[in-house]
Design a protein around this motif. Structure first.
Motif, PDB file in Angstrom:
ATOM      1  N   TYR A   1       0.906  -1.129   0.295  1.00 41.85           N
ATOM      2  CA  TYR A   1       0.116   0.029  -0.104  1.00 41.85           C
ATOM      3  C   TYR A   1       0.981   1.169   0.191  1.00 41.85           C
ATOM      4  CZ  TYR A   1      -3.686  -3.368   1.092  1.00 41.85           C
ATOM      5  OH  TYR A   1      -4.551  -4.156   0.794  1.00 41.85           O
ATOM      6  N   GLN A   2       0.554   2.233   0.212  1.00 39.30           N
ATOM      7  CA  GLN A   2       1.377   3.522  -0.050  1.00 39.30           C
ATOM      8  C   GLN A   2       2.715   3.408   0.774  1.00 39.30           C
ATOM      9  OE1 GLN A   2      -1.935   3.384   0.450  1.00 39.30           O
ATOM     10  NE2 GLN A   2      -2.792   5.045  -0.792  1.00 39.30           N
TER      11      GLN A   2
ATOM     12  N   THR B   1       2.932   0.949   3.256  1.00 37.55           N
ATOM     13  CA  THR B   1       3.232  -0.349   3.966  1.00 37.55           C
ATOM     14  C   THR B   1       3.304  -1.500   3.053  1.00 37.55           C
ATOM     15  OG1 THR B   1       1.482   0.726   5.058  1.00 37.55           O
ATOM     16  CG2 THR B   1       1.834  -1.437   5.606  1.00 37.55           C
TER      17      THR B   1
ATOM     18  N   ALA C   1       2.331  -4.644   3.148  1.00 36.33           N
ATOM     19  CA  ALA C   1       1.237  -5.615   3.899  1.00 36.33           C
ATOM     20  C   ALA C   1       1.666  -7.139   3.972  1.00 36.33           C
ATOM     21  CB  ALA C   1      -0.195  -5.535   3.572  1.00 36.33           C
TER      22      ALA C   1
ATOM     23  N   ALA D   1      -0.028 -11.684  14.560  1.00 34.18           N
ATOM     24  CA  ALA D   1      -0.758 -10.588  15.349  1.00 34.18           C
ATOM     25  C   ALA D   1      -1.610  -9.650  14.378  1.00 34.18           C
ATOM     26  CB  ALA D   1       0.446  -9.930  16.053  1.00 34.18           C
ATOM     27  N   ASN D   2      -2.218  -8.530  15.029  1.00 40.69           N
ATOM     28  CA  ASN D   2      -3.029  -7.836  14.102  1.00 40.69           C
ATOM     29  C   ASN D   2      -2.220  -7.016  13.541  1.00 40.69           C
ATOM     30  OD1 ASN D   2      -5.661  -8.643  15.009  1.00 40.69           O
ATOM     31  ND2 ASN D   2      -5.683  -7.356  16.659  1.00 40.69           N
ATOM     32  N   GLY D   3      -2.377  -6.859  12.197  1.00 41.37           N
ATOM     33  CA  GLY D   3      -1.401  -5.979  11.233  1.00 41.37           C
ATOM     34  C   GLY D   3      -0.322  -6.800  10.588  1.00 41.37           C
ATOM     35  N   ALA D   4      -0.409  -8.281  11.085  1.00 37.16           N
ATOM     36  CA  ALA D   4       0.789  -9.010  10.588  1.00 37.16           C
ATOM     37  C   ALA D   4       0.679  -9.201   8.967  1.00 37.16           C
ATOM     38  CB  ALA D   4       0.993 -10.278  11.131  1.00 37.16           C
ATOM     39  N   GLY D   5      -0.338  -9.212   8.432  1.00 36.25           N
ATOM     40  CA  GLY D   5      -0.780  -9.348   7.180  1.00 36.25           C
ATOM     41  C   GLY D   5      -1.768 -10.505   6.479  1.00 36.25           C
ATOM     42  N   LYS D   6      -2.284 -10.664   7.559  1.00 41.47           N
ATOM     43  CA  LYS D   6      -2.948 -12.179   7.411  1.00 41.47           C
ATOM     44  C   LYS D   6      -4.328 -12.032   6.607  1.00 41.47           C
ATOM     45  CE  LYS D   6      -4.205 -12.842  11.652  1.00 41.47           C
ATOM     46  NZ  LYS D   6      -3.690 -11.751  12.207  1.00 41.47           N
ATOM     47  N   THR D   7      -4.858 -10.902   6.569  1.00 43.37           N
ATOM     48  CA  THR D   7      -6.248 -10.704   5.899  1.00 43.37           C
ATOM     49  C   THR D   7      -5.747 -10.021   4.450  1.00 43.37           C
ATOM     50  OG1 THR D   7      -7.281  -9.647   7.972  1.00 43.37           O
ATOM     51  CG2 THR D   7      -8.350  -9.261   5.894  1.00 43.37           C
ATOM     52  N   THR D   8      -4.676  -9.591   4.207  1.00 48.12           N
ATOM     53  CA  THR D   8      -4.157  -9.183   2.807  1.00 48.12           C
ATOM     54  C   THR D   8      -3.891 -10.416   2.120  1.00 48.12           C
ATOM     55  OG1 THR D   8      -3.414  -7.074   3.785  1.00 48.12           O
ATOM     56  CG2 THR D   8      -2.773  -7.592   1.719  1.00 48.12           C
TER      57      THR D   8
HETATM   58  P1  ADP Z   1      -4.019  -8.799   9.717  1.00 49.71           P
HETATM   59  O1  ADP Z   1      -4.910  -9.453   8.856  1.00 49.71           O
HETATM   60  O2  ADP Z   1      -2.837  -9.741  10.077  1.00 49.71           O
HETATM   61  O3  ADP Z   1      -4.420  -8.007  11.068  1.00 49.71           O
HETATM   62  P2  ADP Z   1      -3.754  -6.858   7.504  1.00 49.71           P
HETATM   63  O4  ADP Z   1      -3.642  -7.645   6.273  1.00 49.71           O
HETATM   64  O5  ADP Z   1      -5.224  -6.592   7.826  1.00 49.71           O
HETATM   65  O6  ADP Z   1      -3.187  -7.815   8.782  1.00 49.71           O
HETATM   66  O7  ADP Z   1      -2.848  -5.657   7.731  1.00 49.71           O
HETATM   67  C1  ADP Z   1      -1.505  -5.725   7.256  1.00 49.71           C
HETATM   68  C2  ADP Z   1      -0.926  -4.313   7.028  1.00 49.71           C
HETATM   69  O8  ADP Z   1      -1.372  -3.781   5.801  1.00 49.71           O
HETATM   70  C3  ADP Z   1      -1.417  -3.227   8.199  1.00 49.71           C
HETATM   71  O9  ADP Z   1      -0.175  -2.594   8.561  1.00 49.71           O
HETATM   72  C4  ADP Z   1      -2.402  -2.594   7.585  1.00 49.71           C
HETATM   73  O10 ADP Z   1      -2.514  -1.145   8.323  1.00 49.71           O
HETATM   74  C5  ADP Z   1      -2.055  -2.382   6.226  1.00 49.71           C
HETATM   75  N1  ADP Z   1      -3.332  -2.373   5.521  1.00 49.71           N
HETATM   76  C6  ADP Z   1      -4.151  -3.381   5.189  1.00 49.71           C
HETATM   77  N2  ADP Z   1      -5.340  -3.115   4.316  1.00 49.71           N
HETATM   78  C7  ADP Z   1      -4.587  -1.922   3.917  1.00 49.71           C
HETATM   79  C8  ADP Z   1      -5.293  -0.888   3.042  1.00 49.71           C
HETATM   80  N3  ADP Z   1      -6.420  -1.005   2.136  1.00 49.71           N
HETATM   81  N4  ADP Z   1      -4.779   0.170   2.866  1.00 49.71           N
HETATM   82  C9  ADP Z   1      -3.429   0.683   3.353  1.00 49.71           C
HETATM   83  N5  ADP Z   1      -2.980  -0.102   4.033  1.00 49.71           N
HETATM   84  C10 ADP Z   1      -3.608  -1.207   4.488  1.00 49.71           C
END
Ligand code: ADP
Length: 235
Positions: free
Chosen positions: A12-13, A15, A17, A35-42
């Motif tokens: 992302y800009q 980050t 992820a 942990a939260n923010g690790a990148g799992k969802t992405t």
């Molecule tokens: P997790 O699911 O493990 O909590 P995420 O995949 O949600 O992790 O997020 C990983 C990183 O990417 C975080 O730092 C989050 O802030 C950043 N991030 C996730 N989605 C976006 C987005 N759409 N735009 C900018 N940053 C994002």
């Protein structure tokens, strides 16, 4: 089947992820921890073809994650899955089947078969608003199985399950993992410790551990917490 993830990256800009993750998954149950923010969802969103990678690739055998044939073999239970409280279990499955384009007759047969698989036969004609958390989650898994996926992805599926439901969930995934690649994400160690054959651990977008976990490695929870102490401190 083989899911081949090759140098998968999402920026992302400011980050990164997901940062050049490579791995090969086969039939079985994989627990994705971080942990939260690790990148799992992405990562999961890229595996589901919902978002496009900045770099690298995802292939299921020879099918790219962006292709129709990949999607046809994918089952997905998102984190914030919207259930319809006034639908009955069976009506919900038939509705989801219609959305997925399954013909009516086979859909009915499949829905009944899946309700049995997830032990919801007795609840089939009850409204979803009367279901427990575990029942809703099993119904969510059933809808993800409507198209007989070869790759099943479950985003944080263990939240709010009681111990009995957890055992049932583990048994169900164990069965599914025999002929399906099952990937579930969570930030709770005890949720995957006994469910997953293989542990995948992410930290700051990277894969920091991949493999089976047995007690000779020490305590998984402890190892996990050590990895994230630093991260948690900043929160
Ligand atoms: P997790 O699911 O493990 O909590 P995420 O995949 O949600 O992790 O997020 C990983 C990183 O990417 C975080 O730092 C989050 O802030 C950043 N991030 C996730 N989605 C976006 C987005 N759409 N735009 C900018 N940053 C994002």
């Amino acid at each position: 089947m083989e899911l081949i993830i090759d140098r998968l990256t999402k920026k992302y800009q400011n980050t990164i992820a997901v940062d050049r993750i490579s791995m090969r998954l086969h039939e079985g149950v994989y627990g994705l921890l971080g942990a939260n923010g690790a990148g799992k969802t992405t990562l999961i969103r890229m595996l589901c073809g919902v978002i496009k990678p900045t770099g690298g690739s995802v292939m299921l055998d020879k099918m790219d994650a962006a292709s129709e044939e990949y999607r046809a073999r994918l089952g997905y239970l998102p984190q914030d899955f919207g259930y319809y409280p006034d639908f009955t279990g069976i009506d919900f499955l038939l509705y989801m089947a219609a959305l997925k384009g399954l013909p009516q007759k086979p859909a009915r047969r499949k829905a009944k078969e899946l309700l049995k698989l997830v032990s919801l036969e007795d609840m089939a004609r009850k409204k979803i608003k009367t279901y427990s958390g575990g029942m809703k989650q099993r119904l969510g898994i059933a809808q993800a199985l409507l198209n007989e996926p070869k790759l099943l992805i479950l985003d944080e599926p263990t939240a709010g399950l009681d111990p009995k439901e957890r055992v049932r969930f583990r048994n169900l995934l164990g069965e599914l993992g025999k002929d399906t690649i099952v990937l579930l994400s969570t930030h709770i160690v005890s949720d995957v410790e006994h469910i997953a054959d293989t542990i995948l651990m992410m930290k700051k977008g990277q894969l920091i551990y991949e493999g089976k976990w047995d007690s000779s490695h020490g305590d998984l929870e402890e190892f996990y917490l050590e990895q994230f102490e630093e991260v948690e401190d900043h929160e």
